[in-house]
Scaffold this motif. Structure first.
Motif, PDB file in Angstrom:
ATOM      1  N   PRO A 174      43.706  26.051  -7.974  1.00 42.56           N
ATOM      2  CA  PRO A 174      42.394  26.194  -8.780  1.00 42.56           C
ATOM      3  C   PRO A 174      41.298  26.232  -7.659  1.00 42.56           C
ATOM      4  O   PRO A 174      41.174  25.308  -6.783  1.00 42.56           O
ATOM      5  CB  PRO A 174      42.439  24.692  -9.451  1.00 42.56           C
ATOM      6  N   ARG A 175      40.315  27.002  -7.831  1.00 42.88           N
ATOM      7  CA  ARG A 175      39.088  27.480  -6.993  1.00 42.88           C
ATOM      8  C   ARG A 175      38.101  27.070  -7.685  1.00 42.88           C
ATOM      9  O   ARG A 175      37.717  27.266  -8.890  1.00 42.88           O
ATOM     10  CB  ARG A 175      39.185  28.913  -6.569  1.00 42.88           C
ATOM     11  N   VAL A 176      37.068  26.237  -6.990  1.00 41.52           N
ATOM     12  CA  VAL A 176      35.716  25.861  -7.538  1.00 41.52           C
ATOM     13  C   VAL A 176      34.525  26.937  -6.914  1.00 41.52           C
ATOM     14  O   VAL A 176      34.693  26.914  -5.880  1.00 41.52           O
ATOM     15  CB  VAL A 176      35.403  24.304  -7.400  1.00 41.52           C
ATOM     16  N   PRO A 177      33.885  27.520  -7.923  1.00 46.96           N
ATOM     17  CA  PRO A 177      32.981  28.566  -7.147  1.00 46.96           C
ATOM     18  C   PRO A 177      31.683  27.919  -6.436  1.00 46.96           C
ATOM     19  O   PRO A 177      31.562  26.867  -6.869  1.00 46.96           O
ATOM     20  CB  PRO A 177      32.398  29.453  -8.416  1.00 46.96           C
ATOM     21  N   TRP A 178      31.239  28.659  -5.713  1.00 44.79           N
ATOM     22  CA  TRP A 178      30.077  28.099  -4.760  1.00 44.79           C
ATOM     23  C   TRP A 178      29.093  27.301  -5.587  1.00 44.79           C
ATOM     24  O   TRP A 178      28.342  26.378  -5.249  1.00 44.79           O
ATOM     25  CB  TRP A 178      29.630  28.887  -3.592  1.00 44.79           C
ATOM     26  N   PHE A 179      28.767  28.157  -6.600  1.00 41.04           N
ATOM     27  CA  PHE A 179      27.714  27.851  -7.561  1.00 41.04           C
ATOM     28  C   PHE A 179      27.921  26.552  -8.341  1.00 41.04           C
ATOM     29  O   PHE A 179      26.953  25.871  -8.478  1.00 41.04           O
ATOM     30  CB  PHE A 179      27.416  28.841  -8.650  1.00 41.04           C
ATOM     31  N   ASP A 180      29.089  26.184  -8.592  1.00 42.95           N
ATOM     32  CA  ASP A 180      29.396  24.898  -9.213  1.00 42.95           C
ATOM     33  C   ASP A 180      28.911  23.897  -8.347  1.00 42.95           C
ATOM     34  O   ASP A 180      28.503  22.607  -8.530  1.00 42.95           O
ATOM     35  CB  ASP A 180      30.766  24.758  -9.615  1.00 42.95           C
ATOM     36  N   TRP A 181      29.376  23.902  -6.862  1.00 42.74           N
ATOM     37  CA  TRP A 181      29.068  23.073  -5.824  1.00 42.74           C
ATOM     38  C   TRP A 181      27.532  22.813  -5.614  1.00 42.74           C
ATOM     39  O   TRP A 181      27.129  21.694  -5.520  1.00 42.74           O
ATOM     40  CB  TRP A 181      29.635  23.211  -4.582  1.00 42.74           C
ATOM     41  N   ALA A 182      26.754  24.146  -5.788  1.00 42.20           N
ATOM     42  CA  ALA A 182      25.413  24.029  -5.819  1.00 42.20           C
ATOM     43  C   ALA A 182      24.601  23.165  -6.981  1.00 42.20           C
ATOM     44  O   ALA A 182      23.740  22.537  -6.596  1.00 42.20           O
ATOM     45  CB  ALA A 182      24.715  25.506  -5.726  1.00 42.20           C
ATOM     46  N   LEU A 183      25.429  23.385  -8.090  1.00 39.07           N
ATOM     47  CA  LEU A 183      24.761  22.542  -9.195  1.00 39.07           C
ATOM     48  C   LEU A 183      25.240  21.257  -9.050  1.00 39.07           C
ATOM     49  O   LEU A 183      24.103  20.196  -9.563  1.00 39.07           O
ATOM     50  CB  LEU A 183      25.422  22.979 -10.573  1.00 39.07           C
ATOM     51  N   VAL A 184      26.029  20.708  -8.352  1.00 40.53           N
ATOM     52  CA  VAL A 184      26.635  19.336  -8.296  1.00 40.53           C
ATOM     53  C   VAL A 184      25.382  18.768  -7.140  1.00 40.53           C
ATOM     54  O   VAL A 184      24.904  17.468  -7.338  1.00 40.53           O
ATOM     55  CB  VAL A 184      27.738  19.175  -7.975  1.00 40.53           C
ATOM     56  N   ALA A 185      25.186  19.526  -6.055  1.00 39.41           N
ATOM     57  CA  ALA A 185      24.384  19.092  -5.252  1.00 39.41           C
ATOM     58  C   ALA A 185      22.787  18.893  -5.739  1.00 39.41           C
ATOM     59  O   ALA A 185      22.092  18.048  -5.276  1.00 39.41           O
ATOM     60  CB  ALA A 185      24.309  19.973  -4.050  1.00 39.41           C
TER      61      ALA A 185
END
Length: 73
Positions: free
Chosen positions: A42-53
């Protein structure tokens, strides 16, 4: 309404949908599906990490907004 209307519909359906010759599969698909599920990480896209940040930064800058965010969950 005609009495043989049901018979006409049956004949039309028989002509529209040919019979299935071999309904059985040539092989079992479940082992292949398990292999595909195990192989794919399972890969988490970079955009999801940006939203969490952005959410964490928002909560740090505006702590009074935390109840509002929790209400909308």
């Amino acid at each position: 309404m005609k009495k043989n209307n049901g018979q006409e519909i049956r004949e039309l359906l028989k002509r529209a949908m040919p019979p299935v010759m071999n309904p059985e599969l040539g092989r079992d698909l479940w082992p292949e599906m398990l292999h595909r599920l195990e192989a794919r990480a399972p890969r988490v896209p970079w955009f999801d990490w940006a939203l969490v940040a952005a959410l964490l930064l928002w909560c740090l800058l505006f702590p009074k907004s935390i109840p509002v965010l929790l209400y909308h969950l």
